[in-house]
Design an enzyme around this catalytic site. Structure first.
Site, PDB file in Angstrom:
ATOM      1  N   LYS A  93       0.860  -1.189   0.000  1.00 30.75           N
ATOM      2  CA  LYS A  93       0.000   0.000   0.000  1.00 30.75           C
ATOM      3  C   LYS A  93       0.894   1.236   0.000  1.00 30.75           C
ATOM      4  O   LYS A  93       1.723   1.424   0.909  1.00 30.75           O
ATOM      5  CB  LYS A  93      -0.872  -0.026   1.247  1.00 30.75           C
ATOM      6  CG  LYS A  93      -2.195   0.689   1.087  1.00 30.75           C
ATOM      7  CD  LYS A  93      -3.043   0.403   2.317  1.00 30.75           C
ATOM      8  CE  LYS A  93      -4.377   1.084   2.240  1.00 30.75           C
ATOM      9  NZ  LYS A  93      -5.058   1.059   3.517  1.00 30.75           N
TER      10      LYS A  93
HETATM   11  C1  E4P Z   1      -8.503   1.736   3.537  1.00 28.57           C
HETATM   12  O1  E4P Z   1      -7.636   1.035   3.073  1.00 28.57           O
HETATM   13  C2  E4P Z   1      -8.326   2.546   4.738  1.00 28.57           C
HETATM   14  O2  E4P Z   1      -7.577   1.791   5.672  1.00 28.57           O
HETATM   15  C3  E4P Z   1      -9.628   2.881   5.416  1.00 28.57           C
HETATM   16  O3  E4P Z   1     -10.732   2.509   4.650  1.00 28.57           O
HETATM   17  C4  E4P Z   1      -9.678   4.271   5.975  1.00 28.57           C
HETATM   18  O4  E4P Z   1     -10.938   4.470   6.572  1.00 28.57           O
HETATM   19  P1  E4P Z   1     -11.274   5.693   7.554  1.00 28.57           P
HETATM   20  O5  E4P Z   1     -11.488   6.912   6.724  1.00 28.57           O
HETATM   21  O6  E4P Z   1     -12.508   5.274   8.260  1.00 28.57           O
HETATM   22  O7  E4P Z   1     -10.085   5.838   8.464  1.00 28.57           O
END
Ligand code: E4P
Length: 226
Positions: A93
């Protein structure tokens, strides 16, 4: 029904969590095709991210996004190489920054799967796809929070990817409630990554609970047993 909506194949559910216990519970619901983690979720675990990713990889058969912490391309590549060595299912990522795009080029050339995170515009998604990203993660909830439309972003990315037959998968992220999942599936997102609480709510409907209560009460009154 949502399984038949995406013309490109099935829709996948990922769990957005770095907590192996929570992931185990979600696995029993049959709703874990993969996992996404991020540094904030890792921080809650209070352990070395590579250790957590190894544990998750032993539990889940599917892509597991592990995020780099470096902000320069060289550092991202070094960290990504380490994470990728943990398991074949690990997806690196990378943040949707200039440095992230440079690092993406290296991972694409080396056939290592990637997920470009913190995507907030269709052009960011297009750049990531052109550079070979396996997934792009548009953050729906965070856009809604500032009065924009997260779902409109998903729809625009979908149109652009379809126009050019791009293979990058749209991973709807920052999902806050089942309605986001329904709309993302209608818009043709390939994956919705959900916190455990949202995954559980996908099953729930007040009329299901009310109906079951009435059925069981009738059965009890009549003294039925199976
Ligand atoms: C996705 O990969 C992220 O980890 C996640 O969806 C972020 O979500 P949030 O905006 O609730 O922190």
């Amino acid at each position: 029904m949502i399984y038949t909506i995406c013309m490109m194949g099935k829709v996948d559910f990922f769990i957005d969590s770095a907590d192996p216990q929570e992931i185990k519970k979600a696995l029993s619901l049959g709703l874990v095709d993969g996992v996404t983690t991020n540094p904030s979720l890792m921080a809650k675990e209070g352990r070395k991210p590579s250790e957590v990713i190894r544990e998750i990889a032993d539990l889940v058969q599917g892509p597991i996004s592990a995020e780099v912490l470096a902000t320069d391309a060289k550092g991202m590549i070094e960290e990504g190489k380490k994470l990728a060595r943990i398991h074949d299912n690990v997806t690196i990522k990378l943040p949707m920054t200039e440095e992230g795009i440079v690092a993406l080029g290296w991972f694409s050339q080396n056939n290592i799967k990637t997920n470009l995170t913190l995507v907030f515009s269709p052009l960011q998604a297009l750049v990531a796809a052109k550079n070979g990203a396996s997934f792009v993660s548009p953050f729906i909830g965070r856009l809604d929070d500032i009065g924009h439309s997260g779902m409109q972003l998903i729809r625009e990315i979908k149109t652009i990817f379809d126009n050019y037959r791009m293979e990058t998968k749209i991973l709807a992220a920052s999902v806050r409630h089942p309605e986001h999942v329904r709309e993302a599936a209608l818009a043709g997102a390939h994956v919705a990554t959900c916190p455990y609480d949202v995954l559980k709510k996908i099953f729930a409907h007040p009329l299901t609970d009310k109906g079951l209560k009435a059925f069981l009460s009738d059965a009890k009154k009549a003294g039925l047993s199976v």
